[in-house]
Motif scaffolding. Structure first.
Motif, short mmCIF file in Angstrom:
data_model
loop_
_atom_site.label_atom_id
_atom_site.label_comp_id
_atom_site.label_asym_id
_atom_site.label_seq_id
_atom_site.Cartn_x
_atom_site.Cartn_y
_atom_site.Cartn_z
N TYR A 143 16.83 -21.27 7.57
CA TYR A 143 17.74 -21.85 6.59
C TYR A 143 17.16 -23.13 5.99
O TYR A 143 17.33 -23.39 4.79
CB TYR A 143 19.09 -22.14 7.23
CG TYR A 143 20.13 -22.63 6.25
CD1 TYR A 143 20.73 -21.75 5.36
CD2 TYR A 143 20.49 -23.97 6.20
CE1 TYR A 143 21.67 -22.19 4.44
CE2 TYR A 143 21.43 -24.43 5.29
CZ TYR A 143 22.01 -23.53 4.41
OH TYR A 143 22.93 -23.99 3.51
N SER A 144 16.46 -23.94 6.81
CA SER A 144 15.83 -25.15 6.28
C SER A 144 14.77 -24.80 5.25
O SER A 144 14.67 -25.43 4.19
CB SER A 144 15.22 -25.96 7.42
OG SER A 144 16.21 -26.36 8.35
N GLU A 176 16.54 -23.66 2.03
CA GLU A 176 17.05 -24.77 1.23
C GLU A 176 15.92 -25.54 0.54
O GLU A 176 16.07 -26.00 -0.60
CB GLU A 176 17.86 -25.72 2.13
CG GLU A 176 19.24 -25.20 2.47
CD GLU A 176 20.10 -25.03 1.23
OE1 GLU A 176 20.25 -26.00 0.47
OE2 GLU A 176 20.61 -23.91 1.01
N ARG A 202 14.90 -23.53 -2.36
CA ARG A 202 15.98 -23.49 -3.34
C ARG A 202 16.01 -24.77 -4.18
O ARG A 202 16.19 -24.72 -5.41
CB ARG A 202 17.31 -23.29 -2.62
CG ARG A 202 18.49 -23.04 -3.54
CD ARG A 202 19.68 -22.60 -2.74
NE ARG A 202 20.85 -22.40 -3.58
CZ ARG A 202 21.99 -21.89 -3.14
NH1 ARG A 202 22.10 -21.51 -1.89
NH2 ARG A 202 23.01 -21.74 -3.95
N LYS A 203 15.82 -25.92 -3.54
CA LYS A 203 15.78 -27.17 -4.29
C LYS A 203 14.57 -27.22 -5.22
O LYS A 203 14.66 -27.70 -6.35
CB LYS A 203 15.73 -28.34 -3.32
CG LYS A 203 17.01 -28.56 -2.54
CD LYS A 203 16.88 -29.73 -1.58
CE LYS A 203 18.18 -29.93 -0.79
NZ LYS A 203 18.04 -31.05 0.19
N THR A 215 23.11 -16.49 -1.51
CA THR A 215 21.75 -16.50 -2.04
C THR A 215 21.56 -15.42 -3.09
O THR A 215 20.94 -15.64 -4.14
CB THR A 215 20.75 -16.30 -0.89
OG1 THR A 215 20.95 -17.31 0.10
CG2 THR A 215 19.33 -16.39 -1.40
#
Length: 433
Positions: A235-236, A239, A242-243, A315
């Motif tokens: 998940y990290s 993210e 994604r950023k 997502t």
């Protein structure tokens, strides 16, 4: 019956001396084979009937007794509900006891860590004396047996002291803590390294079983705190990508609006390259979300399945709504048509701008990126040595670096600087004739 003869039990025919196992088989046998012995058959039936009645009578008596004993349980009407009486909560008392126990264990472990850190710094021939000064050793004059195994101390079994708590033990109940393991226990706490200690890695410290368990427990806690679940790591990473792709999307929209409005700030090839990068990032994000959804779930955490499915769903919606809906890059013909329509206004604006004193802009570094120093060869003897020419070569080098790093905003700023330098250079050449 003769003495010593075997005694038979069961439903035995008195004439044939055979066991027929059940009373019905015995009666059928008598009726078929020994019908002439009516008296004996009658007596057998009477015995069987009496036994049956007695057994049934005993069963009826037991059932009646059971009903009488449990009549109150089965036949009394239920009592009305009672009001809740006074009660007292012992939660605070339990928390206090638990806190005292944890505080005591934590304080003891911290003392051991501090002593271990100091012991690792002892060295030299008087090391044993230094250890006794750091930790007070228990007087063993009155201790005749090992506190751990109760073995008697003698010439062959000597007393030994724990270097961390000073308690007494025998050789079999003591443990040797290697220095390299002690470094790993102490270094994360005090932010130190192996170079801060003077001992050798082959050295050891004699400690007792209690201190060893306390240190191992502390080390396990440290390892568990450093380890992160696989789903957390995925998940990290999700993210982070994604950023990053969101910043690419914002820049793409900015570049698209600039090109479709007829501006020359950005290049079409840069827009196409950025769209390919966004597509690759979208594929990475989709793969990470699939891995998160397929991760095994702990049976004690049933809601984890819902969380993983929600991550996958959000997502997918993000990719579908924000990444797949990006406008297609315009063709070069469309851009030329737009620029032709705005040629008059651009020409007028260019005339106004050329009449003013040019102002060379610097690279707008807003994201921590800066170009490497340009390695420009000096101009040859036949080439013009105008300083503007050298500045243009430097700016072109910066543009190549920025484009390779996908810093398209810096590319646009450098392109504007290059155009200004070129306009200034042309005006100088025109003025010189």
């Amino acid at each position: 019956m003769a003495d010593g003869a075997a005694i038979k039990e069961g439903f035995i025919c008195p004439i044939c001396i055979k066991d027929f196992r059940t009373p019905n088989n015995l009666l059928s046998h008598f009726q078929d084979q020994h019908s002439e012995e009516q008296d004996l058959l009658k007596s057998i039936k009477e015995i069987y009937g009496k036994a049956k009645k007695r057994i049934l009578k005993l069963e009826d008596q037991d059932l009646q007794t059971f009903k009488e004993q449990n009549r109150e349980v089965y036949f009394l009407e239920p009592s009305p509900p009672q009001d809740v009486g006074p009660f007292r909560s012992h939660t605070d008392y339990l928390k206090d006891l638990r806190r005292e126990k944890l505080d005591h264990r934590t304080a003891e472990t911290n003392r051991l860590i501090i002593r271990l850190d100091r012991l690792l710094r002892t060295f030299g021939p008087d090391r044993k004396q230094q250890e006794q000064e750091l930790v007070e050793w228990l007087d063993g004059s009155s201790v005749t047996r090992c506190p751990s195994c109760a073995a008697s101390f003698n010439i062959a079994r000597r007393q030994h002291h724990c270097r961390l708590c000073g308690s007494i033990m025998c050789k079999n109940c003591s443990y040797f803590l290697p220095y390299d393991q002690a470094y790993r226990i102490v270094a994360p706490i005090n932010n130190t390294s192996d170079k801060d200690y003077s001992g050798k890695e082959t050295d050891t410290l004699r400690i007792c079983d209690h201190c060893l368990k306390m240190l191992e427990s502390r080390q396990r806690v440290q390892i568990n705190q450093m380890l992160k679940p696989t789903i957390w790591q995925l998940y990290s990473l999700l993210e982070k990508n994604r950023k990053q792709v969101q910043s690419f999307v914002d820049l793409y929209n900015k570049m698209y609006d600039s090109l479709t409005s007829g501006e020359t700030t950005f290049l079409l090839q840069d827009l196409q390259s950025l769209r390919s990068t966004i597509a690759e990032k979208a594929q990475i994000i989709d793969t990470l979300s699939k891995k998160i959804a397929s991760e095994p779930v702990d049976p004690e955490m049933p809601k984890a399945v819902l969380v993983q499915n929600n991550i996958r769903k959000s997502t997918s919606n993000y990719i579908k709504d924000f990444l797949l809906t990006l406008p297609q890059p315009p063709s070069s013909e469309d851009i030329e048509n737009i620029r032709e329509k705005l040629a008059m206004s651009f020409r007028e604006e260019s005339d106004i701008r050329s009449s003013r004193q040019p102002k060379i802009q610097t690279v707008a570094v807003t994201t921590g990126w800066s170009p490497a120093p340009a390695n420009i060869e000096p101009p040859s003897q036949d080439e013009d040595d105008n300083p503007l020419k050298e500045q243009m070569r430097i700016v072109r080098n910066y543009i190549d670096q920025a484009r390779k790093a996908q810093r398209y905003e810096e590319v646009a700023s450098l392109e504007e600087n290059l155009r200004m330098l070129q306009d200034t250079y042309r005006r100088q050449r025109t003025a010189l004739g």
